[in-house]
Design a protein around this motif. Structure first.
Motif, short mmCIF file in Angstrom:
data_model
loop_
_atom_site.label_atom_id
_atom_site.label_comp_id
_atom_site.label_asym_id
_atom_site.label_seq_id
_atom_site.Cartn_x
_atom_site.Cartn_y
_atom_site.Cartn_z
N UNK A 69 39.37 52.90 25.24
CA UNK A 69 40.54 52.61 26.08
C UNK A 69 41.22 51.28 25.77
N UNK A 70 40.47 50.30 25.21
CA UNK A 70 41.02 48.98 24.98
C UNK A 70 41.14 48.14 26.23
N UNK A 71 40.56 48.58 27.34
CA UNK A 71 40.72 47.90 28.64
C UNK A 71 39.44 47.18 29.05
N UNK A 72 39.54 45.87 29.37
CA UNK A 72 38.40 45.13 29.90
C UNK A 72 38.00 45.66 31.27
N UNK B 175 34.27 48.72 34.78
CA UNK B 175 34.13 49.79 35.76
C UNK B 175 32.98 50.73 35.43
N UNK B 176 32.53 50.75 34.19
CA UNK B 176 31.37 51.57 33.82
C UNK B 176 30.14 51.11 34.57
N UNK B 177 29.96 49.79 34.69
CA UNK B 177 28.84 49.26 35.44
C UNK B 177 29.00 49.58 36.93
N UNK C 104 28.74 40.25 40.68
CA UNK C 104 29.27 41.39 39.96
C UNK C 104 30.56 41.11 39.22
N UNK C 105 31.29 40.05 39.62
CA UNK C 105 32.50 39.69 38.89
C UNK C 105 32.21 39.51 37.40
N UNK C 106 31.03 38.99 37.10
CA UNK C 106 30.73 38.62 35.71
C UNK C 106 30.68 39.82 34.77
N UNK C 107 30.48 41.03 35.31
CA UNK C 107 30.43 42.22 34.45
C UNK C 107 31.75 42.43 33.72
N UNK C 108 32.86 42.12 34.39
CA UNK C 108 34.17 42.19 33.74
C UNK C 108 34.58 40.86 33.14
N UNK C 109 34.21 39.76 33.80
CA UNK C 109 34.60 38.44 33.33
C UNK C 109 34.04 38.14 31.94
N UNK C 110 32.85 38.67 31.63
CA UNK C 110 32.24 38.35 30.34
C UNK C 110 33.06 38.93 29.19
N UNK C 111 33.73 40.05 29.41
CA UNK C 111 34.60 40.61 28.37
C UNK C 111 35.83 39.74 28.17
N UNK C 112 36.39 39.22 29.30
CA UNK C 112 37.53 38.31 29.18
C UNK C 112 37.11 37.00 28.54
N UNK D 94 36.82 43.83 38.23
CA UNK D 94 37.61 44.59 37.27
C UNK D 94 39.10 44.51 37.58
N UNK D 95 39.44 44.37 38.88
CA UNK D 95 40.84 44.22 39.27
C UNK D 95 41.31 42.77 39.14
N UNK D 96 40.49 41.83 39.61
CA UNK D 96 40.89 40.43 39.65
C UNK D 96 41.05 39.82 38.27
N UNK D 97 40.27 40.31 37.29
CA UNK D 97 40.34 39.74 35.94
C UNK D 97 41.71 39.97 35.31
#
Length: 421
Positions: free
Chosen positions: A39-42, A47-49, A230-238, A358-361
């Motif tokens: 998808x190319x989406x962080x 959201x998988x997690x 849980x924020x870090x699950x998406x933040x780490x990709x950013x 996932x939304x806030x990032x």
């Protein structure tokens, strides 16, 4: 740790868990990388997690089912089921199939709740109270040690061959775990018995958690930290993409570093529980996550390595402290429900925070969000530390008064017959 590993029964369970945790470790990161690749989406990767943790809402029902059956056969069935649930991943081909990854992630999350609830009861049944911390520490050491190779191997297998081989290997790990536990002999007698009355049984775990002061404080404090962890699950990709300027697969390297910290934390976790008590160990683990998150707000690779090491140390301290506390402060017949309920109360806020992250990032600077995570987790750790007197070092299991146990169906039926006379 050496003492508990000298026991033949625990060594068999330990071998089974190594196989099961190896399967989990290669699946730790690869599905998110898979979604990011498609998808190319962080946000969609993070959201998988979320999909894995979302089934925690069903934890009370899972715990009630677990407490109705003997632990060993249920553990075997749960691992066989986990292997079967991964099968649909073999059909994923392109972006249109991302929903399959999410579906499997959700079902796999439900399976993991079941395995955790059964495992806690099985360990409690096999071991004396003074060895529970050592057993949990040994398992956490292996779990964190597998982070050294599992996620990187999983991402590498995905990059080199594709998701199908990753899926087959993970299925094999769960099948091996079921086979090894089939060799284990445990004198379980009759099933623990959750009673057949669904409405009475479902709330029993939650009621026990609300009554027991140490468990109540543990879940309030850890739950507060989980609201932002849980924020870090998406933040780490950013952080990897925007901060370090690298592709998503580099996340696996950082998870490898975190695994080194986890291995260190796992090796010392049982000793920390003995020295500080269960709540003290839990407080240390949650607190350590704070400075790690603050360090990640400043994107420098060397600082990120230090932060991930510290975050790795925090996780086994947290898990060993919480698992040992639940095992020591819960009657055996309630352990499945209490384990599942405690995971739900922690993972519920975490699921919300993963979804929120996932939304806030996509709206706020990831550095600001890392700083927020750091401040809140340190506050949660301080709250837990102030309650450490509830679990003094070296304390044995608290005895739960008999009259306060939840009534099961057989007890209710007896009372009704007596009243009818």
């Amino acid at each position: 740790m050496r003492t508990v590993l000298r026991r033949p029964d625990f060594r068999l369970l330990f071998a089974a868990m190594v196989a099961s945790m190896a399967a989990e470790s290669i699946l730790l990161l690869a599905p998110a990388v898979w979604v990011k690749d498609l998808t190319g989406s962080d946000g969609m990767a993070g959201a998988t997690v979320f999909a894995v943790i979302a089934p925690m809402a069903l934890a009370p029902l899972v715990g009630w089912v677990v407490d109705r059956y003997r632990r060993r056969p249920f553990f075997i069935v749960a691992n066989l089921t986990a292997a079967v649930l991964l099968g649909p991943l073999l059909t994923v081909r392109d972006r249109d199939d991302v929903w399959v990854i999410y579906l499997v992630a959700g079902l796999y999350g439900l399976s993991s709740i079941t395995v955790a609830a059964v495992l806690n009861g099985l360990i409690r049944q096999m071991l004396p109270p003074d060895l529970l911390g050592d057993a949990n520490g040994a398992l956490q050491t292996v779990r964190q040690g597998l982070r050294l190779i599992g996620p990187l191997a999983g991402a590498g297998i995905y990059a080199a061959v594709g998701g199908w081989l990753l899926t087959v290997l993970a299925m094999g790990g769960f099948l091996a775990a079921a086979a090894v536990v089939g060799l284990l002999r445990v004198d379980e007698g009759v099933s623990p018995g959750a009673g057949r009355h669904l409405t009475t049984g479902l709330g029993a775990g939650l009621r026990h958690l609300a009554r027991e002061a140490a468990l109540r404080r543990a879940l309030v404090g850890y739950g507060l930290g989980s609201l932002v962890m849980g924020f870090t699950e998406s933040l780490i990709f950013a952080y990897v993409d925007q901060g370090l300027g690298r592709d998503a697969a580099f996340v696996a390297v950082l998870v490898l570093v975190q695994g080194i910290g986890g291995l260190i934390g796992g090796l010392f976790s049982a000793a920390v529980v003995r020295r500080l008590g269960e709540l003290g160990a839990l407080a240390a683990g949650v607190t350590f996550f704070g400075p790690a998150a603050l360090a990640l707000a400043y994107p420098r690779l060397w600082l990120g390595v230090v932060a991930l090491l510290l975050a790795g140390v925090s996780l086994p301290l947290t898990m060993v402290g919480l698992h040992t506390l639940v095992q020591r402060r819960t009657p055996p017949g309630l352990l499945g429900r209490v384990t599942a309920a405690s995971r739900a109360l922690v993972s519920g806020p975490q699921a919300v925070s993963i979804g929120g992250g996932a939304l806030l990032v996509g709206v706020f600077d990831y550095r600001l969000l890392f700083a927020l995570v750091g401040v809140i987790t340190m506050a949660a750790g301080l709250y837990l530390w102030r309650g450490r007197g509830l679990t003094p070092p070296g304390a044995g299991p608290a005895r739960v008064p008999g009259p306060r146990r939840p009534l099961d169906d057989e007890m209710l039926a007896t009372i009704q017959r007596r009243r009818a006379r």
